[in-house]
Design a protein around this motif. Structure first.
Motif, short mmCIF file in Angstrom:
data_model
loop_
_atom_site.label_atom_id
_atom_site.label_comp_id
_atom_site.label_asym_id
_atom_site.label_seq_id
_atom_site.Cartn_x
_atom_site.Cartn_y
_atom_site.Cartn_z
N HIS A 190 11.16 3.47 -6.52
CA HIS A 190 12.31 3.42 -5.60
C HIS A 190 13.19 4.65 -5.75
O HIS A 190 14.00 4.95 -4.87
CB HIS A 190 13.14 2.17 -5.88
N LYS A 191 13.00 5.40 -6.83
CA LYS A 191 13.79 6.61 -7.06
C LYS A 191 13.19 7.84 -6.38
O LYS A 191 13.81 8.91 -6.38
CB LYS A 191 13.91 6.88 -8.56
N LEU A 192 12.01 7.69 -5.79
CA LEU A 192 11.30 8.83 -5.20
C LEU A 192 11.66 9.06 -3.74
O LEU A 192 11.25 10.07 -3.16
CB LEU A 192 9.79 8.62 -5.32
N GLY A 193 12.40 8.14 -3.14
CA GLY A 193 12.69 8.26 -1.72
C GLY A 193 11.49 7.85 -0.88
O GLY A 193 10.46 7.42 -1.41
N PRO A 194 11.58 7.98 0.44
CA PRO A 194 10.46 7.63 1.31
C PRO A 194 9.23 8.50 1.01
O PRO A 194 9.32 9.72 0.88
CB PRO A 194 10.99 7.90 2.72
N LEU A 195 8.08 7.87 0.90
CA LEU A 195 6.82 8.55 0.60
C LEU A 195 5.98 8.65 1.87
O LEU A 195 6.17 7.88 2.82
CB LEU A 195 6.05 7.77 -0.46
N PRO A 196 5.03 9.59 1.92
CA PRO A 196 4.14 9.66 3.08
C PRO A 196 3.40 8.33 3.28
O PRO A 196 2.96 7.71 2.31
CB PRO A 196 3.15 10.78 2.69
N ALA A 197 3.32 7.92 4.53
CA ALA A 197 2.66 6.66 4.86
C ALA A 197 1.47 6.94 5.78
O ALA A 197 1.50 7.88 6.58
CB ALA A 197 3.65 5.70 5.54
N PHE A 198 0.45 6.10 5.69
CA PHE A 198 -0.80 6.35 6.39
C PHE A 198 -1.24 5.11 7.17
O PHE A 198 -1.01 3.98 6.75
CB PHE A 198 -1.89 6.74 5.38
N GLY A 199 -1.89 5.35 8.32
CA GLY A 199 -2.46 4.27 9.11
C GLY A 199 -1.43 3.45 9.84
O GLY A 199 -0.22 3.63 9.70
N ASN A 200 -1.93 2.51 10.63
CA ASN A 200 -1.05 1.64 11.41
C ASN A 200 -0.22 0.71 10.53
O ASN A 200 0.83 0.22 10.96
CB ASN A 200 -1.87 0.81 12.40
N ASP A 201 -0.70 0.47 9.30
CA ASP A 201 0.05 -0.42 8.42
C ASP A 201 0.92 0.34 7.42
O ASP A 201 1.51 -0.26 6.53
CB ASP A 201 -0.88 -1.41 7.71
N HIS A 202 0.96 1.65 7.54
CA HIS A 202 1.91 2.48 6.77
C HIS A 202 1.75 2.33 5.26
O HIS A 202 2.73 2.31 4.52
CB HIS A 202 3.36 2.14 7.17
N HIS A 203 0.52 2.22 4.78
CA HIS A 203 0.30 2.15 3.34
C HIS A 203 0.45 3.53 2.71
O HIS A 203 0.31 4.56 3.37
CB HIS A 203 -1.07 1.55 3.02
N VAL A 204 0.76 3.55 1.42
CA VAL A 204 0.89 4.82 0.71
C VAL A 204 -0.50 5.28 0.27
O VAL A 204 -1.50 4.57 0.46
CB VAL A 204 1.83 4.68 -0.51
N SER A 205 -0.57 6.45 -0.33
CA SER A 205 -1.84 7.02 -0.76
C SER A 205 -2.57 6.08 -1.71
O SER A 205 -2.03 5.68 -2.75
CB SER A 205 -1.60 8.37 -1.45
N THR A 206 -3.80 5.73 -1.37
CA THR A 206 -4.59 4.87 -2.24
C THR A 206 -5.11 5.63 -3.46
O THR A 206 -5.53 5.00 -4.44
CB THR A 206 -5.77 4.26 -1.47
N THR A 207 -5.07 6.95 -3.38
CA THR A 207 -5.47 7.76 -4.53
C THR A 207 -4.34 7.84 -5.56
O THR A 207 -4.55 7.66 -6.76
CB THR A 207 -5.85 9.18 -4.09
N THR A 208 -3.14 8.09 -5.07
CA THR A 208 -1.98 8.19 -5.96
C THR A 208 -1.53 6.83 -6.46
O THR A 208 -1.09 6.69 -7.62
CB THR A 208 -0.81 8.87 -5.23
N TYR A 209 -1.65 5.81 -5.59
CA TYR A 209 -1.14 4.48 -5.93
C TYR A 209 -2.23 3.41 -5.72
O TYR A 209 -2.08 2.52 -4.88
CB TYR A 209 0.08 4.15 -5.08
N PRO A 210 -3.31 3.46 -6.50
CA PRO A 210 -4.33 2.41 -6.37
C PRO A 210 -3.78 1.08 -6.86
O PRO A 210 -3.03 1.02 -7.84
CB PRO A 210 -5.46 2.91 -7.27
N ILE A 211 -4.16 0.01 -6.18
CA ILE A 211 -3.64 -1.30 -6.56
C ILE A 211 -4.11 -1.69 -7.96
O ILE A 211 -3.41 -2.40 -8.69
CB ILE A 211 -4.02 -2.35 -5.52
#
Length: 250
Positions: A150-171
């Motif tokens: 939450h301290k990073l501000g808005p992050l780049p979002a991808f696709g119609n569902d606006h998910h974040v990078s799956t490489t940087t933030y894998p579940i």
């Protein structure tokens, strides 16, 4: 209300688990109400585009307070609003609410994301609370977070569902937040979060409520909901002179 340790934890991590905000009987009654709504509603799948066609499903309903008086009463319950006031200040306004039911074995996951792209606000006051109406262990696809994002501000979002990078933030590397029926998780709308698939033999049932400071300015009019703007605690300091509803411009 939150204690000092919980407040510091939230400030550092962008989320906090509040055990037993509701008692077990309240959670059970709300769970039964949500499943009754789902049954009357019929098919309603909210699976996100990036994980659609994978054989999973999730039932949802928005603006649940227009279908359930129990939810209407819950929205202004001091147990909930006092925590929200600890996080965003004395004035707490409803943005929207929705229920989710992840069915057994095939309950859809939610890719990691921030809520910001859906309803961005100038001051980032927006928070969410997930009320767990049954137990949510990891195998049920519990909430997972990346603490401190939450301290990073808005992050780049991808696709119609606006998910974040799956490489940087894998579940798989996110921090799970398992919970019991009646527990609540409050989190900032910039905190990267998501959840896995429900692999258990029981449904996972939650009610999610989005709240904001009424003085915060929305940067988009997307995601309008019925009842949006209802005050749950405090007052709306931005309210102007009174007008009848039929005099308001659409």
């Amino acid at each position: 209300m939150l204690n000092a340790e919980q407040k510091v934890f939230y400030q550092d991590n962008g989320y906090v688990l509040v055990p037993a905000l509701l008692d077990k009987s309240e959670a059970a009654s709300l769970r039964a109400e949500m499943h009754a709504i789902a049954q009357s509603e019929g098919h309603s799948d909210a699976t996100w585009d990036s994980v659609r066609n994978s054989g999973t499903a999730i039932t949802h309903c928005h603006d649940v307070h227009f279908r359930s008086a129990m939810v209407t009463r819950l929205l202004s319950d001091p147990r909930l609003t006092s925590v929200a006031q600890d996080l965003i200040g004395p004035n707490v306004q409803l943005h929207h609410n929705k229920m989710f039911i992840k069915p057994p074995a095939k309950g859809s996951p939610f890719p990691m994301h921030q809520d910001y792209p859906y309803f961005p606000h100038r001051d980032h006051s927006m928070i969410a609370v997930i009320l767990h109406l049954d137990d949510a262990p990891e195998e049920k696809g519990c909430l997972c977070v990346y603490p401190g994002t939450h301290k990073l501000g808005p992050l780049p979002a991808f696709g119609n569902d606006h998910h974040v990078s799956t490489t940087t933030y894998p579940i798989a590397q996110a921090t799970p937040v398992p919970a019991k029926a009646g527990d609540a998780v409050f989190f900032h709308y910039l905190t990267v979060h998501g959840s896995g698939q429900n692999l258990s033999d029981e449904a996972r049932t939650t009610l999610l409520i989005q709240l904001r400071d009424p003085a915060d300015v929305p940067l988009s009019d997307r995601h309008a909901s019925r009842g949006q703007g209802m005050m749950l605690a405090g007052i709306d300091p931005t309210a102007g002179s009174f007008k009848f509803a039929w005099e308001e411009k659409p």
